[in-house]
Motif scaffolding. Sequence first.
Motif, PDB file in Angstrom:
ATOM      1  N   TRP A 142       0.848  -1.188   0.000  1.00 36.25           N
ATOM      2  CA  TRP A 142       0.000   0.000   0.000  1.00 36.25           C
ATOM      3  C   TRP A 142       0.884   1.238   0.000  1.00 36.25           C
ATOM      4  CZ3 TRP A 142      -0.342   4.137   3.415  1.00 36.25           C
ATOM      5  CH2 TRP A 142      -1.396   5.025   3.173  1.00 36.25           C
ATOM      6  N   SER A 143       0.408   2.284  -0.655  1.00 38.32           N
ATOM      7  CA  SER A 143       1.058   3.585  -0.553  1.00 38.32           C
ATOM      8  C   SER A 143      -0.021   4.666  -0.606  1.00 38.32           C
ATOM      9  CB  SER A 143       2.092   3.795  -1.666  1.00 38.32           C
ATOM     10  OG  SER A 143       1.464   3.790  -2.920  1.00 38.32           O
ATOM     11  N   PRO A 144       0.228   5.815   0.030  1.00 40.87           N
ATOM     12  CA  PRO A 144      -0.770   6.884   0.040  1.00 40.87           C
ATOM     13  C   PRO A 144      -0.930   7.498  -1.346  1.00 40.87           C
ATOM     14  CG  PRO A 144       1.283   7.652   0.975  1.00 40.87           C
ATOM     15  CD  PRO A 144       1.454   6.193   0.723  1.00 40.87           C
ATOM     16  N   ASP A 145      -2.094   8.073  -1.592  1.00 40.57           N
ATOM     17  CA  ASP A 145      -2.370   8.743  -2.855  1.00 40.57           C
ATOM     18  C   ASP A 145      -2.059  10.224  -2.692  1.00 40.57           C
ATOM     19  OD1 ASP A 145      -3.248   9.566  -5.317  1.00 40.57           O
ATOM     20  OD2 ASP A 145      -5.350   9.029  -5.001  1.00 40.57           O
ATOM     21  N   LEU A 146      -0.807  10.593  -2.955  1.00 39.11           N
ATOM     22  CA  LEU A 146      -0.378  11.984  -2.861  1.00 39.11           C
ATOM     23  C   LEU A 146      -0.246  12.578  -4.252  1.00 39.11           C
ATOM     24  CD1 LEU A 146       2.371  11.684  -0.103  1.00 39.11           C
ATOM     25  CD2 LEU A 146       0.102  12.684   0.140  1.00 39.11           C
ATOM     26  N   ARG A 147      -0.683  13.833  -4.401  1.00 40.12           N
ATOM     27  CA  ARG A 147      -0.656  14.539  -5.684  1.00 40.12           C
ATOM     28  C   ARG A 147       0.120  15.842  -5.555  1.00 40.12           C
ATOM     29  NH1 ARG A 147      -4.928  12.111  -8.790  1.00 40.12           N
ATOM     30  NH2 ARG A 147      -4.988  10.002  -7.955  1.00 40.12           N
ATOM     31  N   LYS A 148       0.596  16.347  -6.699  1.00 45.10           N
ATOM     32  CA  LYS A 148       1.324  17.617  -6.703  1.00 45.10           C
ATOM     33  C   LYS A 148       0.401  18.833  -6.764  1.00 45.10           C
ATOM     34  CE  LYS A 148       5.830  16.330  -8.529  1.00 45.10           C
ATOM     35  NZ  LYS A 148       6.838  16.673  -9.544  1.00 45.10           N
ATOM     36  N   THR A 149      -0.846  18.660  -7.178  1.00 48.42           N
ATOM     37  CA  THR A 149      -1.774  19.791  -7.258  1.00 48.42           C
ATOM     38  C   THR A 149      -3.121  19.410  -6.660  1.00 48.42           C
ATOM     39  OG1 THR A 149      -2.535  19.158  -9.461  1.00 48.42           O
ATOM     40  CG2 THR A 149      -0.705  20.748  -9.343  1.00 48.42           C
ATOM     41  N   GLU A 150      -3.869  20.448  -6.326  1.00 48.38           N
ATOM     42  CA  GLU A 150      -5.208  20.246  -5.776  1.00 48.38           C
ATOM     43  C   GLU A 150      -6.059  21.463  -6.110  1.00 48.38           C
ATOM     44  OE1 GLU A 150      -6.612  18.811  -1.548  1.00 48.38           O
ATOM     45  OE2 GLU A 150      -5.987  20.914  -1.455  1.00 48.38           O
ATOM     46  N   SER A 151      -7.299  21.212  -6.486  1.00 44.02           N
ATOM     47  CA  SER A 151      -8.281  22.278  -6.683  1.00 44.02           C
ATOM     48  C   SER A 151      -9.470  21.985  -5.782  1.00 44.02           C
ATOM     49  CB  SER A 151      -8.760  22.325  -8.135  1.00 44.02           C
ATOM     50  OG  SER A 151      -7.700  22.666  -8.986  1.00 44.02           O
ATOM     51  N   ARG A 152      -9.997  23.026  -5.169  1.00 45.51           N
ATOM     52  CA  ARG A 152     -11.153  22.863  -4.278  1.00 45.51           C
ATOM     53  C   ARG A 152     -12.176  23.954  -4.538  1.00 45.51           C
ATOM     54  NH1 ARG A 152      -9.584  21.262   1.835  1.00 45.51           N
ATOM     55  NH2 ARG A 152      -8.270  19.490   1.331  1.00 45.51           N
ATOM     56  N   ILE A 153     -13.419  23.561  -4.426  1.00 44.93           N
ATOM     57  CA  ILE A 153     -14.520  24.513  -4.394  1.00 44.93           C
ATOM     58  C   ILE A 153     -15.170  24.351  -3.030  1.00 44.93           C
ATOM     59  CG2 ILE A 153     -16.764  25.159  -5.327  1.00 44.93           C
ATOM     60  CD1 ILE A 153     -15.775  24.136  -8.056  1.00 44.93           C
ATOM     61  N   THR A 154     -15.292  25.458  -2.321  1.00 49.37           N
ATOM     62  CA  THR A 154     -15.883  25.435  -0.989  1.00 49.37           C
ATOM     63  C   THR A 154     -17.052  26.393  -0.974  1.00 49.37           C
ATOM     64  OG1 THR A 154     -13.671  25.087  -0.062  1.00 49.37           O
ATOM     65  CG2 THR A 154     -15.402  25.769   1.466  1.00 49.37           C
ATOM     66  N   MET A 155     -18.158  25.939  -0.391  1.00 51.46           N
ATOM     67  CA  MET A 155     -19.320  26.810  -0.201  1.00 51.46           C
ATOM     68  C   MET A 155     -19.639  26.807   1.284  1.00 51.46           C
ATOM     69  SD  MET A 155     -21.529  25.998  -3.583  1.00 51.46           S
ATOM     70  CE  MET A 155     -22.303  27.566  -3.544  1.00 51.46           C
ATOM     71  N   ALA A 156     -20.007  27.970   1.804  1.00 52.77           N
ATOM     72  CA  ALA A 156     -20.267  28.081   3.240  1.00 52.77           C
ATOM     73  C   ALA A 156     -21.396  29.067   3.507  1.00 52.77           C
ATOM     74  CB  ALA A 156     -19.006  28.538   3.964  1.00 52.77           C
ATOM     75  N   LEU A 157     -22.098  28.801   4.590  1.00 52.24           N
ATOM     76  CA  LEU A 157     -23.100  29.725   5.124  1.00 52.24           C
ATOM     77  C   LEU A 157     -22.676  30.023   6.551  1.00 52.24           C
ATOM     78  CD1 LEU A 157     -25.814  31.236   5.110  1.00 52.24           C
ATOM     79  CD2 LEU A 157     -26.866  29.097   5.871  1.00 52.24           C
ATOM     80  N   MET A 158     -22.389  31.276   6.828  1.00 54.03           N
ATOM     81  CA  MET A 158     -21.978  31.679   8.173  1.00 54.03           C
ATOM     82  C   MET A 158     -23.072  32.524   8.803  1.00 54.03           C
ATOM     83  SD  MET A 158     -18.008  32.495   7.331  1.00 54.03           S
ATOM     84  CE  MET A 158     -18.308  33.125   5.676  1.00 54.03           C
TER      85      MET A 158
END
Length: 161
Positions: A142-158
């Motif tokens: 087994w080995s971890p799934d590590l990547r060089k890039t990441e994109s995220r979309i975050t939505m929040a209600l405060m």
Amino acid sequence: MSFTFDPGDEQGGGVSRSGTPSEPKQYFAGWMLYNRFWFVNDRHAVTLGGGEIINPGRYLVLMPPINGATAASGTPYFTQNAGDPFHAWDWSATCDYLPSQFITMRAEFNRRGASVPYFTGPGGLTPPGGNQGPLGSTVQDWSPDLRKTESRITMALMVKF
């Protein structure tokens, strides 16, 4: 608008700022630049920004929790040896809608990258069946799934009370 620049280094104990074969580089340099734009009677806002860090030796880079790894346990999957390279960057765009002084609705896009695999991919950082053996230890087949890039979309209600 805000701008931050943060340099630093370590010297002695087998490391140096400039780096030699016997004393690898161990320093930190980072910057961030963000600006917030307000519209429509300050009910809408857009924040744009980004930054970059260079940290040979990774002494300020957070340890990914691979198989339960901590900063104290370490892991062979992501080393923090003197001179280990690490260069990362990010940028983001945030849109806010503030219908009242007590409510904020937010949508944000963030893109980040690193010179080495660092961000969690879809396969995750936990071995099948959960963490195994001592924290951060290797797991057979087994080995971890590590990547060089990441994109995220975050939505929040405060909501403020």
